[in-house]
Design a protein around this motif. Structure first.
Motif, PDB file in Angstrom:
ATOM      1  N   GLN A  67       0.846  -1.280   0.150  1.00  0.00           N
ATOM      2  CA  GLN A  67       0.039   0.013  -0.115  1.00  0.00           C
ATOM      3  C   GLN A  67       1.072   1.129   0.171  1.00  0.00           C
ATOM      4  N   GLU A  68       1.864   1.133   0.698  1.00  0.00           N
ATOM      5  CA  GLU A  68       2.796   2.404   0.813  1.00  0.00           C
ATOM      6  C   GLU A  68       3.545   2.707  -0.412  1.00  0.00           C
ATOM      7  N   ARG A  69       4.040   1.535  -1.105  1.00  0.00           N
ATOM      8  CA  ARG A  69       4.501   1.620  -2.401  1.00  0.00           C
ATOM      9  C   ARG A  69       3.844   2.262  -3.169  1.00  0.00           C
ATOM     10  N   ARG A  70       2.575   1.741  -3.456  1.00  0.00           N
ATOM     11  CA  ARG A  70       1.650   2.485  -4.384  1.00  0.00           C
ATOM     12  C   ARG A  70       1.446   3.878  -4.021  1.00  0.00           C
ATOM     13  N   PHE A  71       1.500   4.160  -2.769  1.00  0.00           N
ATOM     14  CA  PHE A  71       1.127   5.498  -2.417  1.00  0.00           C
ATOM     15  C   PHE A  71       2.258   6.287  -2.850  1.00  0.00           C
ATOM     16  N   ALA A  72       3.359   5.766  -2.600  1.00  0.00           N
ATOM     17  CA  ALA A  72       4.724   6.502  -3.102  1.00  0.00           C
ATOM     18  C   ALA A  72       4.991   6.505  -4.428  1.00  0.00           C
ATOM     19  N   CYS A  73       4.513   5.621  -5.340  1.00  0.00           N
ATOM     20  CA  CYS A  73       4.455   5.674  -6.666  1.00  0.00           C
ATOM     21  C   CYS A  73       3.506   6.931  -7.280  1.00  0.00           C
ATOM     22  N   ASN A  74       2.133   7.052  -6.613  1.00  0.00           N
ATOM     23  CA  ASN A  74       1.485   8.063  -7.058  1.00  0.00           C
ATOM     24  C   ASN A  74       1.756   9.403  -6.639  1.00  0.00           C
ATOM     25  N   CYS A  75       2.554   9.494  -5.769  1.00  0.00           N
ATOM     26  CA  CYS A  75       2.934  10.611  -5.047  1.00  0.00           C
ATOM     27  C   CYS A  75       4.078  11.115  -6.172  1.00  0.00           C
ATOM     28  N   MET A  76       4.940  10.335  -6.707  1.00  0.00           N
ATOM     29  CA  MET A  76       5.790  10.665  -7.660  1.00  0.00           C
ATOM     30  C   MET A  76       5.372  11.100  -9.033  1.00  0.00           C
ATOM     31  N   LYS A  77       4.127  10.470  -9.221  1.00  0.00           N
ATOM     32  CA  LYS A  77       3.476  10.684 -10.516  1.00  0.00           C
ATOM     33  C   LYS A  77       2.814  12.164 -10.381  1.00  0.00           C
ATOM     34  N   GLN A  78       2.284  12.477  -9.191  1.00  0.00           N
ATOM     35  CA  GLN A  78       1.713  13.841  -8.925  1.00  0.00           C
ATOM     36  C   GLN A  78       2.934  15.024  -8.815  1.00  0.00           C
ATOM     37  N   ALA A  79       3.811  14.731  -8.459  1.00  0.00           N
ATOM     38  CA  ALA A  79       4.838  15.788  -8.372  1.00  0.00           C
ATOM     39  C   ALA A  79       5.534  15.942  -9.719  1.00  0.00           C
ATOM     40  N   ALA A  80       5.381  14.952 -10.610  1.00  0.00           N
ATOM     41  CA  ALA A  80       6.020  15.163 -11.979  1.00  0.00           C
ATOM     42  C   ALA A  80       5.228  16.055 -12.862  1.00  0.00           C
ATOM     43  N   LEU A  81       3.889  16.198 -12.492  1.00  0.00           N
ATOM     44  CA  LEU A  81       2.986  17.075 -13.015  1.00  0.00           C
ATOM     45  C   LEU A  81       3.448  18.461 -12.826  1.00  0.00           C
ATOM     46  N   VAL A  82       4.037  18.854 -11.680  1.00  0.00           N
ATOM     47  CA  VAL A  82       4.336  20.101 -11.281  1.00  0.00           C
ATOM     48  C   VAL A  82       5.797  20.705 -12.141  1.00  0.00           C
ATOM     49  N   PHE A  83       6.537  19.804 -12.371  1.00  0.00           N
ATOM     50  CA  PHE A  83       7.715  20.074 -13.186  1.00  0.00           C
ATOM     51  C   PHE A  83       7.645  19.934 -14.517  1.00  0.00           C
ATOM     52  N   SER A  84       7.965  20.947 -15.184  1.00  0.00           N
ATOM     53  CA  SER A  84       7.876  20.817 -16.478  1.00  0.00           C
ATOM     54  C   SER A  84       9.225  20.417 -17.095  1.00  0.00           C
ATOM     55  N   ILE A 106       9.605   4.230 -11.292  1.00  0.00           N
ATOM     56  CA  ILE A 106       9.614   5.452 -11.370  1.00  0.00           C
ATOM     57  C   ILE A 106       9.168   5.737 -12.862  1.00  0.00           C
ATOM     58  N   ASP A 107       8.023   5.951 -13.209  1.00  0.00           N
ATOM     59  CA  ASP A 107       7.682   6.134 -14.543  1.00  0.00           C
ATOM     60  C   ASP A 107       6.518   7.067 -14.481  1.00  0.00           C
ATOM     61  N   MET A 108       6.315   8.074 -15.099  1.00  0.00           N
ATOM     62  CA  MET A 108       5.331   8.850 -15.006  1.00  0.00           C
ATOM     63  C   MET A 108       3.768   8.189 -15.856  1.00  0.00           C
ATOM     64  N   ASN A 109       4.109   7.124 -16.484  1.00  0.00           N
ATOM     65  CA  ASN A 109       2.867   6.614 -17.423  1.00  0.00           C
ATOM     66  C   ASN A 109       2.635   5.232 -16.366  1.00  0.00           C
ATOM     67  N   CYS A 110       3.251   4.640 -15.493  1.00  0.00           N
ATOM     68  CA  CYS A 110       2.860   3.341 -15.002  1.00  0.00           C
ATOM     69  C   CYS A 110       1.721   3.574 -14.246  1.00  0.00           C
ATOM     70  N   ASP A 111       1.159   2.248 -14.020  1.00  0.00           N
ATOM     71  CA  ASP A 111      -0.109   2.030 -13.269  1.00  0.00           C
ATOM     72  C   ASP A 111       0.319   1.509 -11.859  1.00  0.00           C
ATOM     73  N   CYS A 112       0.326   2.479 -11.016  1.00  0.00           N
ATOM     74  CA  CYS A 112       0.786   2.452  -9.463  1.00  0.00           C
ATOM     75  C   CYS A 112       0.232   1.290  -8.898  1.00  0.00           C
ATOM     76  N   ASN A 113      -0.836   0.850  -9.232  1.00  0.00           N
ATOM     77  CA  ASN A 113      -1.831  -0.376  -8.578  1.00  0.00           C
ATOM     78  C   ASN A 113      -1.423  -1.751  -8.956  1.00  0.00           C
ATOM     79  N   ARG A 114      -0.300  -1.763  -9.797  1.00  0.00           N
ATOM     80  CA  ARG A 114      -0.062  -3.282 -10.365  1.00  0.00           C
ATOM     81  C   ARG A 114       1.306  -3.497  -9.260  1.00  0.00           C
TER      82      ARG A 114
END
Length: 114
Positions: A67-84, A106-114
């Motif tokens: 659960q925490e790995r998925r959460f961290a993955c999603n956090c990284m995807k959200q952060a990636a949206l901030v930086f161009s 660490i992939d902006m297009n990955c499915d963090c739930n897998r």
């Protein structure tokens, strides 16, 4: 001197968070680990800095379960949206460049739930 301060701040912040019992991972902690990597991820630096790799290594040990790995993955995807200007190859190669393979992609297009 600034780099030493950033590294010390990141190390102490993560150590404080990890030492707390019954701690739940937050996006702020993930962001704190990854912030020193932005210059590398945008290719303004050829190699990840020592502070960046310290953050990646700390991030590697932070999630304690799926659960925490998925959460961290999603956090990284959200952060990636901030930086161009993030470069896909730099993002994909970050954990290898720091010799710290993560338990989640660490992939902006990955499915963090897998």
């Amino acid at each position: 001197m600034k780099g030493v301060f950033v590294a010390l701040f990141v190390t102490l912040s993560v150590a404080y968070v990890v030492a707390r019992p019954n701690h739940t991972l937050s996006c702020g902690e993930v962001d704190l680990c990854m912030a020193p990597c932005v210059r590398y991820l945008t290719r303004k630096q050829k190699e990840p800095s020592g502070e960046c790799c310290t953050g990646v290594k700390q991030l590697k040990g932070m999630p304690k379960n799926t659960q925490e790995r998925r959460f961290a993955c999603n956090c990284m995807k959200q952060a990636a949206l901030v930086f161009s200007g993030l470069k896909d190859d730099a993002v994909a190669n970050l954990s290898d460049a720091c010799h710290a393979p993560l338990l989640f992609p660490i992939d902006m297009n990955c499915d963090c739930n897998r």
